[in-house]
Design an enzyme around this catalytic site. Structure first.
Site, short mmCIF file in Angstrom:
data_model
loop_
_atom_site.label_atom_id
_atom_site.label_comp_id
_atom_site.label_asym_id
_atom_site.label_seq_id
_atom_site.Cartn_x
_atom_site.Cartn_y
_atom_site.Cartn_z
N CYS A 79 0.80 -1.23 0.00
CA CYS A 79 0.00 0.00 0.00
C CYS A 79 0.82 1.27 0.00
O CYS A 79 0.61 2.17 -0.82
CB CYS A 79 -0.99 -0.01 1.15
SG CYS A 79 -0.30 0.41 2.77
N HIS B 267 -2.17 1.74 6.81
CA HIS B 267 -2.57 1.86 5.41
C HIS B 267 -2.50 3.31 4.97
O HIS B 267 -2.79 4.23 5.76
CB HIS B 267 -3.98 1.32 5.21
CG HIS B 267 -4.42 1.28 3.78
ND1 HIS B 267 -3.81 0.48 2.84
CD2 HIS B 267 -5.39 1.97 3.11
CE1 HIS B 267 -4.40 0.67 1.67
NE2 HIS B 267 -5.35 1.57 1.81
N ASP C 46 -7.40 5.39 -3.70
CA ASP C 46 -6.57 4.32 -3.14
C ASP C 46 -6.09 3.43 -4.27
O ASP C 46 -6.89 2.94 -5.06
CB ASP C 46 -7.39 3.51 -2.13
CG ASP C 46 -6.55 2.59 -1.27
OD1 ASP C 46 -5.36 2.41 -1.57
OD2 ASP C 46 -7.09 2.04 -0.29
#
Length: 317
Positions: free
Chosen positions: A93, A136, A151
């Site tokens: 991530c 994250h 994202d």
């Protein structure tokens, strides 16, 4: 105050080629020029196109923790670029979204990063109302005064398009699954008047909405992500250090929407399309997995990287 890193025009051009961005068809206009022109007339649509192409081109995965001699993850902007653009490797991530952050900033988007907590429902499949610690990275992109969550680094159940920070408006994630944002308190908060954004997903119209990530729209700084990155990549309790995974989204032929996923996890390579899962290959040995990484993800590891997994619990024997 230190300046925020950006990529050069040449680096942006190479990135756009890496994600197979469909730009201008004339030799007089570069891909970067095409994107900049499109941003002027349709910033949100261009952002969505970039996110979609990124998801379908750059795998989400943690090869650096298993197939390397150092077993570490660097968030250095040049390291991110070399790894995922020049080498064509995967990233988890904070790598994938970290790269996308610098690309968007370099294209003059108003964008910043924030931190999120992943839910137990996302990682364990059990909705007990609980979340893990901050681990994250998400992006907040501001277009004409409106904030959107973006994202590119959540993997299987990540958002596939920018989501406006507003409550309860559902959008297609990967048909038939849907995604939305709600602003609610969470079970672990002492003060129940505190509200936080929660990214939710449901697998079809009849299933329950499940929390995936909770976050606020407060900007996190690079030093915050350095701490988060160390915890996620180095602590013995982090599953990233124990299990190798690689995943990439699949676009339709017109490159207009995400229609599926290709996932390597455990000893299987699977494809999920239209709510159905198909096993593409069963992996018995390390040689199987290395060949499958090339075949399904276009990930080419060097000999010394391949040897880095020897003796780890993630090695296929």
């Amino acid at each position: 105050m230190g300046s925020k890193p950006i990529y050069t025009e040449a680096q942006l051009e190479a990135y756009l080629k890496r994600i197979r961005y469909n730009g201008a068809n004339t030799q007089d206009v570069s891909l970067v020029q095409d994107v900049r022109q499109r941003i002027q007339t349709d910033a949100l649509g261009t952002l969505a196109d970039l996110q979609r192409h990124h998801l379908a081109a750059i795998p989400w995965g943690n090869s650096g923790l298993h197939y390397s001699q150092h077993h570490t993850i660097s968030l250095n902007p040049d390291s991110l670029y070399e790894k995922m653009v020049e080498r064509g490797l995967d990233g988890y991530c904070m790598e994938n979204t970290g790269l996308f952050l610098i690309v968007l900033r370099s294209l003059s988007f108003l964008v910043y990063a924030t931190g999120g907590r992943v839910s137990h429902a996302a990682s364990k499949g059990i909705d007990n109302g609980q979340f893990f610690s901050f681990g994250h990275m998400l992006l907040i992109v501001i277009i004409e005064g409106i904030k959107y969550m973006v994202d590119t680094g959540f993997g299987n159940n990540g958002s596939t398009a920018p989501l406006r920070l507003q409550e309860g408006v559902a959008a297609t994630c990967i048909d038939p699954s849907e995604m939305r944002l709600v602003r609610e308190t969470i079970d672990e908060f002492t003060d129940k008047t505190q509200k936080i954004w929660i990214y939710q997903l449901r697998y079809n119209a009849e299933s329950k909405w499940l929390p995936m990530i909770c976050f606020n729209d407060v900007e996190f700084l690079p030093q915050d992500f350095e701490v988060m990155n160390f915890a996620v990549s180095q602590t013995r309790t982090s599953w990233f250090t124990k299990t190798f995974v690689c995943q990439k989204m699949i676009m339709d032929e017109d490159a207009r929407k995400i229609i599926g996923q290709c996932i390597m996890a455990g000893q299987e390579v699977k494809r999920r399309m239209r709510g159905q899962t198909e096993i593409l290959q069963v992996l018995h040995t390390e040689e199987d997995r290395i060949e499958a990484l090339v075949k399904y993800f276009d990930v080419h590891l060097r000999k010394n990287e391949i040897e880095g997994i020897r003796g780890l619990t993630s090695e296929l024997i």
